[in-house]
Design a protein around this motif. Structure first.
Motif, PDB file in Angstrom:
ATOM      1  N   VAL A 160       0.858  -4.859   2.910  1.00 44.62           N
ATOM      2  CA  VAL A 160       1.988  -4.315   3.126  1.00 44.62           C
ATOM      3  C   VAL A 160       1.663  -4.492   5.635  1.00 44.62           C
ATOM      4  CG1 VAL A 160       2.687  -1.439   4.634  1.00 44.62           C
ATOM      5  CG2 VAL A 160       1.823  -1.909   1.674  1.00 44.62           C
ATOM      6  N   ARG A 161       3.387  -4.976   5.285  1.00 49.57           N
ATOM      7  CA  ARG A 161       3.526  -5.446   7.089  1.00 49.57           C
ATOM      8  C   ARG A 161       4.718  -3.944   7.840  1.00 49.57           C
ATOM      9  NH1 ARG A 161       2.783 -10.700   7.992  1.00 49.57           N
ATOM     10  NH2 ARG A 161       1.918 -11.642   5.591  1.00 49.57           N
ATOM     11  N   GLY A 162       4.538  -3.087   7.199  1.00 53.00           N
ATOM     12  CA  GLY A 162       5.758  -2.463   7.545  1.00 53.00           C
ATOM     13  C   GLY A 162       5.889  -1.071   7.203  1.00 53.00           C
ATOM     14  N   ILE A 163       6.236  -0.048   8.081  1.00 55.07           N
ATOM     15  CA  ILE A 163       6.684   1.043   6.560  1.00 55.07           C
ATOM     16  C   ILE A 163       7.906   1.898   7.411  1.00 55.07           C
ATOM     17  CG2 ILE A 163       6.399   3.573   6.427  1.00 55.07           C
ATOM     18  CD1 ILE A 163       3.442   2.105   6.324  1.00 55.07           C
ATOM     19  N   ALA A 164       8.924   1.765   6.762  1.00 52.02           N
ATOM     20  CA  ALA A 164      10.553   2.350   7.103  1.00 52.02           C
ATOM     21  C   ALA A 164       9.689   4.255   5.987  1.00 52.02           C
ATOM     22  CB  ALA A 164      11.528   2.241   5.946  1.00 52.02           C
ATOM     23  N   GLN A 165       9.869   5.157   7.140  1.00 55.04           N
ATOM     24  CA  GLN A 165       9.453   6.560   6.476  1.00 55.04           C
ATOM     25  C   GLN A 165      10.465   7.089   6.306  1.00 55.04           C
ATOM     26  OE1 GLN A 165       8.100   9.162   5.074  1.00 55.04           O
ATOM     27  NE2 GLN A 165       5.571   9.270   5.728  1.00 55.04           N
TER      28      GLN A 165
END
Length: 215
Positions: free
Chosen positions: A59-64
């Motif tokens: 996982v490199r990034g999260i859009a929450q």
């Protein structure tokens, strides 16, 4: 790891986490960025879902984009939430007395004021986000350090070199006044958090800009 496998690993991790009811959480993955959608029944569940995703390798990034939908019996009036938040902050030994102000609108809590250390800022947010009826927290507390050390950069570099998880020579440190910018590469999200924590632990730091890449 391809996005299809990453998505499945995230789904499995959410299902494995006992504090989350993952039935209504949607997961998408593209180029290592995971998007979470759907809804949960409490704000702590929303935060737990995000922490669970960061634990997944790749996982490199999260859009929450998870919505908090409180059950009817857990909904609270804003004035009740505000009073309970004020009370719990007053009892919290990590938060300076009368340093934090509370405002509540439609279940969203806004914290403001000034403290001397980042751990005090974090403690205030942690205390109120567990309250029943809270659907989100805006942490606008500012850090007003009591010391401005001239050797901030050296103290951060020394702290990083002591940390068993980190290769300090891969991390760049730039200090501009009270703002620290971290750059370079780390191997995991845990290492990234460790580097940030080392920077925040130095007295005089008011802002940390994290430009570290997870490789």
């Amino acid at each position: 790891m391809d996005d299809k496998q990453l998505r499945q690993n995230v789904i499995d991790e959410l299902a494995f986490e006992p504090s989350i009811d993952a039935a209504s959480i949607g997961v998408a993955a593209e180029h290592g960025v995971v998007t979470l959608s759907g809804h949960v029944s409490s704000y702590p569940q929303k935060m737990a879902a995000e922490r669970a995703v960061w634990r997944v390798k790749g996982v490199r990034g999260i859009a929450q984009d998870i919505e908090v939908r409180l059950p009817g019996h857990k909904r609270r009036a804003d004035d009740e939430i505000a009073q309970r938040a004020v009370n719990i902050l007053a009892w919290n030994t990590q938060v300076p007395q009368d340093a934090v102000k509370v405002r509540v609108s439609e279940g969203w809590v806004t914290l403001s004021g000034e403290v001397s250390w980042n751990h005090q800022r974090t403690a205030a947010e942690k205390a109120v986000r567990e309250l029943s009826g809270v659907v989100g927290v805006f942490n606008q507390i500012e850090i007003a350090p009591h010391v401005q050390p001239a050797d901030v950069k050296q103290r951060i570099a020394t702290a990083l070199s002591r940390h068993a998880r980190l290769e300090a020579d891969r991390i760049g440190i730039v200090v501009d006044g009270t703002t620290v910018t971290l750059s370079g590469d780390v191997d995991s999200w845990d290492e990234r958090i460790a580097a940030e924590s080392a920077a925040w632990a130095v007295s005089g730091v008011r802002n940390v800009v994290d430009r570290l890449r997870i490789t």
